[in-house]
Design an enzyme around this catalytic site. Structure first.
Site, mmCIF file in Angstrom:
data_model
loop_
_atom_site.group_PDB
_atom_site.id
_atom_site.type_symbol
_atom_site.label_atom_id
_atom_site.label_comp_id
_atom_site.label_asym_id
_atom_site.label_seq_id
_atom_site.Cartn_x
_atom_site.Cartn_y
_atom_site.Cartn_z
ATOM 1 N N GLU A 25 0.869 -1.166 0.000
ATOM 2 C CA GLU A 25 0.000 0.000 0.000
ATOM 3 C C GLU A 25 0.913 1.225 0.000
ATOM 4 O O GLU A 25 1.805 1.327 0.854
ATOM 5 C CB GLU A 25 -0.874 -0.006 1.271
ATOM 6 C CG GLU A 25 -1.823 1.158 1.271
ATOM 7 C CD GLU A 25 -2.701 1.235 2.515
ATOM 8 O OE1 GLU A 25 -2.676 0.324 3.348
ATOM 9 O OE2 GLU A 25 -3.418 2.249 2.617
ATOM 10 N N LYS B 121 4.717 0.415 9.488
ATOM 11 C CA LYS B 121 4.693 1.698 8.771
ATOM 12 C C LYS B 121 4.104 2.797 9.636
ATOM 13 O O LYS B 121 4.506 3.947 9.524
ATOM 14 C CB LYS B 121 3.902 1.560 7.473
ATOM 15 C CG LYS B 121 4.782 1.137 6.317
ATOM 16 C CD LYS B 121 4.073 1.273 4.990
ATOM 17 C CE LYS B 121 3.095 0.168 4.782
ATOM 18 N NZ LYS B 121 2.630 0.025 3.406
ATOM 19 N N ARG C 156 5.481 -12.791 9.504
ATOM 20 C CA ARG C 156 6.167 -11.525 9.288
ATOM 21 C C ARG C 156 7.577 -11.605 9.842
ATOM 22 O O ARG C 156 7.839 -12.375 10.765
ATOM 23 C CB ARG C 156 5.488 -10.388 10.067
ATOM 24 C CG ARG C 156 4.063 -10.146 9.806
ATOM 25 C CD ARG C 156 3.531 -9.120 10.798
ATOM 26 N NE ARG C 156 4.000 -7.777 10.479
ATOM 27 C CZ ARG C 156 3.417 -6.992 9.576
ATOM 28 N NH1 ARG C 156 2.367 -7.412 8.923
ATOM 29 N NH2 ARG C 156 3.889 -5.793 9.347
#
Ligand code: ATP
Ligand code: MG
Length: 563
Positions: free
Chosen positions: A39, A275, A265
């Site tokens: 994104e 982020k 992850r």
């Protein structure tokens, strides 16, 4: 604290590659197609590198392709700057997405048409409830949700309202389009998830063409299907979304049937890979931007001087598994060191200079000596360095009263200056404040090049040094861990920010060859670590970042009990 994800497997293998191999061998898929779907709401970090290396790596290994797809469904958070930065970073990591990135926004028209299909089939409806009402009606893990009063609207009414949502008749938040699945489902993601919301915002690519935007869930799987993605690889937090992913694929006339697989992850000690946190670090002025060398962003690592090979090497070593783990950042540093040890030319630099006067060396004279560029790489050849009467050595290589096992400079002791001569410290000169400002030494002319003298005398220390007359002054920034806590709390990250994450040293002295090239290719400053020229450098005023020290600094850190 950590263990790499070490499955007992063949090198380069993991459960994802096993699945892909099995699908290929059974003829369930033709060309293997993956995608990396960031994104564009921030810069990529080293966690993303794991996903990038996996998606692009699998495509490469299986002779398929991997798309770079921007998941640009939230225009309020997304910016062109991030799109550009992401492309730059993926390319720098060494991957190729076939020339043209794709975007969820490329499919907005198709996604809209499919939403209409769902409405027609009675599988989606426009809900007028507020966000709070919907949240309250969603239920909990143990309680079912309750149906919206708008759930049984007619197809006609839904079609009309959805068209008017698109036409911009309603303000933000007034209505949403929801899938009609099951408000009592054990999986909350299936309790009539939101497919479209109203957002009057300018989109970086589609401008003002749209004021309704698909949700992540509605865009993602359908984008995969449009692109013919065979294996949609994502992180574990999406495992609960998979039933919805599958429901949408089953209930829409999509051109292909991708399958989603989840992996763990990457988490790294002394680092936060989120982020949201990284954005706050930038916005709050805790760092000097996304590419600040203290940041775990790809851009920060690049600016610090970390080579892309080191990131790929590290990601390869940690492997891919389904279990969450926390990886010791020392492992990452080990990869950096290993790559740079092979490639980085050696130079001499003195970070905290102490002047040395060689009393028996003639004033105003000097000589040229030969120094090896890289002992790991004979092809790298040699360079010349200057030896003169006045030199700099590292301040910490001198002790007036030596501690036990201190073999470096102290009055009466002899050491080797690398590629230079054996020198003996005679006296320390102090200023009025009692601080040592200069060492008076003598040298042995029979030890030219740092060779042992004919009488076989031995010394226990070899020091780096630079000729004072030739030295180039520089600023050196020592990059330390960003956090003092091996597991900083994301919710309270400011509490463990390391104030010493960047130590700025000025008046460092470099041998001229350290700045001969004009590039940022890392070099090793002998005995100190790997350093790379920063873009803050000015003509005649170089600035270097320490990429990594020669030894595990985190272990030292822990021993010292501070950052
Ligand atoms: P963050 O949690 O940092 O905000 P994100 O997941 O929201 O990251 P995206 O841009 O959606 O960021 O991520 C793109 C891809 O990278 C996703 O497939 C996501 O699963 C993956 N990814 C993100 N963080 C990590 C990580 N730490 N380790 C491995 N993959 C990651
Ligand atoms: Mg995300």
């Amino acid at each position: 604290m950590t263990s790499p994800e070490t499955p007992v497997r063949e090198a380069g293998q993991d459960f994802i590659r096993d699945i892909v191999t099995a699908d290929r061998d059974a003829g369930r898929v033709g060309e293997i197609v993956t995608r990396f779907p960031p994104e564009p709401n921030g810069y990529l970090h080293i966690g993303h590198a794991k996903s990038i290396c996996l998606n692009f790596g699998v495509a490469q290994e299986f002779g398929g392709r991997c798309n770079l797809r921007f998941d640009d469904t939230n225009p309020t958070k997304e910016e062109q700057e991030y799109i550009d930065a992401i492309e730059r970073d993926v390319a720098w990591l060494g991957f190729d997405w076939g020339g043209k990135a794709v975007h969820a926004s490329d499919y907005f028209e198709q996604l809209y048409a499919w939403a209409v299909d769902l409405i027609r089939a009675g599988k989606a409806y426009v809900d007028d409830q507020s966000q709070e009402e919907m949240r309250a009606a969603r239920g909990t893990l143990t309680e079912p949700g309750t149906d919206s009063p708008f759930r049984s609207r007619s197809v006609e009414e839904n079609l009309d309202l959805f068209a008017r949502m698109r036409a911009g008749e309603f303000p933000n938040g007034a209505r949403v389009l929801r899938a009609r699945i099951d408000m009592a489902s054990g999986n909350i993601n299936l309790r009539d998830p939101v497919l479209y919301r109203i957002l009057h915002a300018v989109h970086p690519r589609t401008g003002t063409a749209w004021c309704i935007y698909p949700s992540y869930d509605f865009a993602h799987g359908q984008s995969d299907a449009i692109e013919g993605v065979t294996h949609s690889l994502c992180t574990l937090e999406f495992a609960d979304h998979r039933p919805l992913y599958d429901w949408l694929i089953e209930n829409l006339p999509v051109p292909s049937r991708p399958r989603q697989y989840e992996f763990a992850r990457l988490n790294l000690t002394y680092t936060l890979l989120s982020k949201r946190v990284l954005t706050e670090l930038v916005r709050g002025g805790h760092v000097d931007g996304w590419d600040d060398p203290r940041m775990p962003t790809i851009a920060g690592l690049r600016r610090r001087g970390v080579p892309p090979e080191a990131i790929r090497d590290f990601i390869g070593r940690i492997g891919v598994a389904r279990a969450d783990s926390l990886v010791d950042i020392a492992m990452f540093e080990a990869s950096i060191r290993e790559i740079l040890n092979r490639s980085a030319p050696r130079r001499m630099a003195v970070l905290r200079p102490l002047r040395v006067v060689i009393e028996n060396y003639p004033e105003g004279e000097g000589e040229t000596l030969e120094a090896v560029n890289n002992p790991e790489d004979p092809e790298a050849g040699t360079r010349t360095i200057r030896f003169t009467r006045e030199l700099y050595v590292e301040r910490e290589d001198f002790m007036e009263v030596p501690e036990k096992k201190f073999y470096r400079l102290f009055p009466g002791n002899e050491v080797r200056l690398r590629y230079g001569y054996f020198v003996t410290c005679r006296e320390a000169v102090k200023d009025d404040a009692g601080e040592v400002v200069e060492l008076r030494c003598t040298y042995d002319p029979a030890t030219r090049g740092g060779e042992s003298p004919p009488d076989g005398r031995k010394v226990k220390a070899t020091l780096h040094w630079v000729s004072a007359a030739d030295a180039v002054p520089a600023e050196v920034r020592l990059i330390n861990p960003l956090f003092t806590d091996p597991e900083p709390a994301p919710g309270n990250f400011a509490a463990s920010l390391n104030p010493a994450a960047r130590e700025v040293l000025t008046g460092c002295m470099l041998e001229p060859a350290a700045v001969a090239g004009n590039d940022a290719a890392p070099i090793q400053f002998e005995r100190l670590g790997y350093f790379s020229r920063d873009r803050d450098s000015q003509p005649g005023a170089p600035v270097f970042n320490r990429v990594v020290g020669l030894r595990d600094s985190y272990a030292r850190q822990a021993a010292r009990g501070n950052g």
